[in-house]
Design a protein around this motif. Structure first.
Motif, short mmCIF file in Angstrom:
data_model
loop_
_atom_site.label_atom_id
_atom_site.label_comp_id
_atom_site.label_asym_id
_atom_site.label_seq_id
_atom_site.Cartn_x
_atom_site.Cartn_y
_atom_site.Cartn_z
N CYS A 13 56.58 59.22 44.89
CA CYS A 13 55.17 58.86 45.09
C CYS A 13 54.27 60.09 45.07
O CYS A 13 53.11 60.00 45.40
CB CYS A 13 55.02 58.11 46.41
SG CYS A 13 55.83 56.52 46.41
N GLN A 14 54.83 61.21 44.69
CA GLN A 14 54.08 62.46 44.68
C GLN A 14 52.99 62.42 43.63
O GLN A 14 53.23 62.03 42.48
CB GLN A 14 55.04 63.62 44.41
CG GLN A 14 54.43 64.97 44.64
CD GLN A 14 55.50 66.06 44.52
OE1 GLN A 14 56.62 65.79 44.16
NE2 GLN A 14 55.11 67.27 44.83
N GLU A 15 51.79 62.82 43.99
CA GLU A 15 50.65 62.84 43.09
C GLU A 15 50.76 64.06 42.16
O GLU A 15 51.01 65.17 42.62
CB GLU A 15 49.35 62.93 43.90
CG GLU A 15 48.11 62.68 43.11
CD GLU A 15 47.95 61.23 42.68
OE1 GLU A 15 47.31 61.00 41.65
OE2 GLU A 15 48.48 60.35 43.37
N LEU A 16 50.59 63.84 40.87
CA LEU A 16 50.64 64.93 39.90
C LEU A 16 49.25 65.53 39.72
O LEU A 16 48.25 64.83 39.81
CB LEU A 16 51.14 64.43 38.55
CG LEU A 16 52.55 63.86 38.50
CD1 LEU A 16 52.86 63.33 37.11
CD2 LEU A 16 53.58 64.89 38.92
N THR A 17 49.22 66.84 39.41
CA THR A 17 47.95 67.48 39.08
C THR A 17 47.51 67.00 37.70
O THR A 17 48.28 66.40 36.95
CB THR A 17 48.09 69.01 39.06
OG1 THR A 17 48.92 69.37 37.94
CG2 THR A 17 48.65 69.55 40.36
N ASP A 18 46.27 67.29 37.33
CA ASP A 18 45.76 66.92 36.01
C ASP A 18 46.61 67.52 34.89
O ASP A 18 46.91 66.86 33.90
CB ASP A 18 44.31 67.36 35.83
CG ASP A 18 43.35 66.59 36.70
OD1 ASP A 18 43.73 65.52 37.24
OD2 ASP A 18 42.20 67.05 36.86
N VAL A 19 47.01 68.77 35.07
CA VAL A 19 47.80 69.45 34.05
C VAL A 19 49.19 68.82 33.95
O VAL A 19 49.70 68.57 32.86
CB VAL A 19 47.90 70.97 34.32
CG1 VAL A 19 48.85 71.65 33.35
CG2 VAL A 19 46.52 71.61 34.25
N GLU A 20 49.80 68.51 35.09
CA GLU A 20 51.10 67.85 35.08
C GLU A 20 51.02 66.48 34.43
O GLU A 20 51.91 66.09 33.67
CB GLU A 20 51.64 67.71 36.51
CG GLU A 20 52.04 69.03 37.14
CD GLU A 20 52.33 68.93 38.62
OE1 GLU A 20 53.22 69.68 39.08
OE2 GLU A 20 51.69 68.12 39.32
N GLN A 21 49.95 65.75 34.70
CA GLN A 21 49.76 64.44 34.06
C GLN A 21 49.61 64.58 32.55
O GLN A 21 50.14 63.77 31.80
CB GLN A 21 48.54 63.73 34.65
CG GLN A 21 48.74 63.23 36.05
CD GLN A 21 47.48 62.64 36.66
OE1 GLN A 21 46.43 62.58 36.03
NE2 GLN A 21 47.58 62.21 37.90
N ALA A 22 48.88 65.61 32.13
CA ALA A 22 48.69 65.84 30.69
C ALA A 22 50.03 66.15 30.01
O ALA A 22 50.34 65.61 28.95
CB ALA A 22 47.70 66.98 30.47
N ILE A 23 50.84 67.00 30.64
CA ILE A 23 52.16 67.33 30.09
C ILE A 23 53.03 66.08 30.04
O ILE A 23 53.69 65.81 29.03
CB ILE A 23 52.83 68.45 30.91
CG1 ILE A 23 52.08 69.77 30.69
CG2 ILE A 23 54.30 68.59 30.55
CD1 ILE A 23 52.49 70.89 31.63
N GLU A 24 53.02 65.31 31.11
CA GLU A 24 53.81 64.08 31.15
C GLU A 24 53.37 63.11 30.04
O GLU A 24 54.21 62.47 29.40
CB GLU A 24 53.68 63.42 32.53
CG GLU A 24 54.57 62.21 32.69
CD GLU A 24 54.55 61.66 34.10
OE1 GLU A 24 55.63 61.59 34.70
OE2 GLU A 24 53.45 61.30 34.59
N THR A 25 52.08 63.04 29.78
CA THR A 25 51.56 62.18 28.72
C THR A 25 52.06 62.62 27.35
O THR A 25 52.50 61.80 26.54
CB THR A 25 50.01 62.15 28.75
OG1 THR A 25 49.60 61.60 29.99
CG2 THR A 25 49.46 61.33 27.61
N VAL A 26 52.02 63.92 27.08
CA VAL A 26 52.50 64.44 25.79
C VAL A 26 53.99 64.11 25.62
O VAL A 26 54.42 63.68 24.55
CB VAL A 26 52.24 65.97 25.68
CG1 VAL A 26 52.91 66.56 24.45
CG2 VAL A 26 50.75 66.25 25.66
#
Length: 120
Positions: A13-26
């Protein structure tokens, strides 16, 4: 292939940072478009479809041109294989190209922080 909205459910349930979310999306987009046959690569046609559907605005500032050239050089559009590392490199090259086209040059001095950012 149509619209691809793959999203894996996170077990923590850990919240990702914007950069982590962007990497995960890629990362998730690669796996979403490589889903045919549950393979670990994209064909040139699949990569082109990903670029057209997921990076439409980059084409407006002419950042995607080098991607098109690289996709053309991959070989047979239905048979050639683009593995994840190559895909990641191509996405990084597109990001660097956009920085240059938007008037934000990629710095080469100091220790690289990735995508053109540097330390001292």
């Amino acid at each position: 292939m149509g619209q691809c909205n793959c999203r894996k459910k996170r077990k923590d349930c850990q919240e990702l940072t914007d950069v982590e979310q962007a990497i995960e999306t890629v990362i998730n987009q690669f796996h979403c478009y490589a889903v045919k046959g549950q393979k670990e690569y994209l064909t040139p046609n699949e990569m082109r479809e990903l670029v057209v559907q997921k990076l439409p605005h980059l084409g407006k500032v002419r950042c995607v041109g080098p991607l098109d050239e690289k996709i053309e050089c991959m070989g047979d559009p239905d048979e050639a294989k683009l593995e994840f590392g190559e895909y990641w490199d191509m996405m990084g090259d597109a990001a660097k190209g956009c920085r240059r086209k938007l008037g934000r040059p990629v710095r080469r001095q100091g220790r690289s922080m990735g995508f053109g950012e540097t330390l001292g």
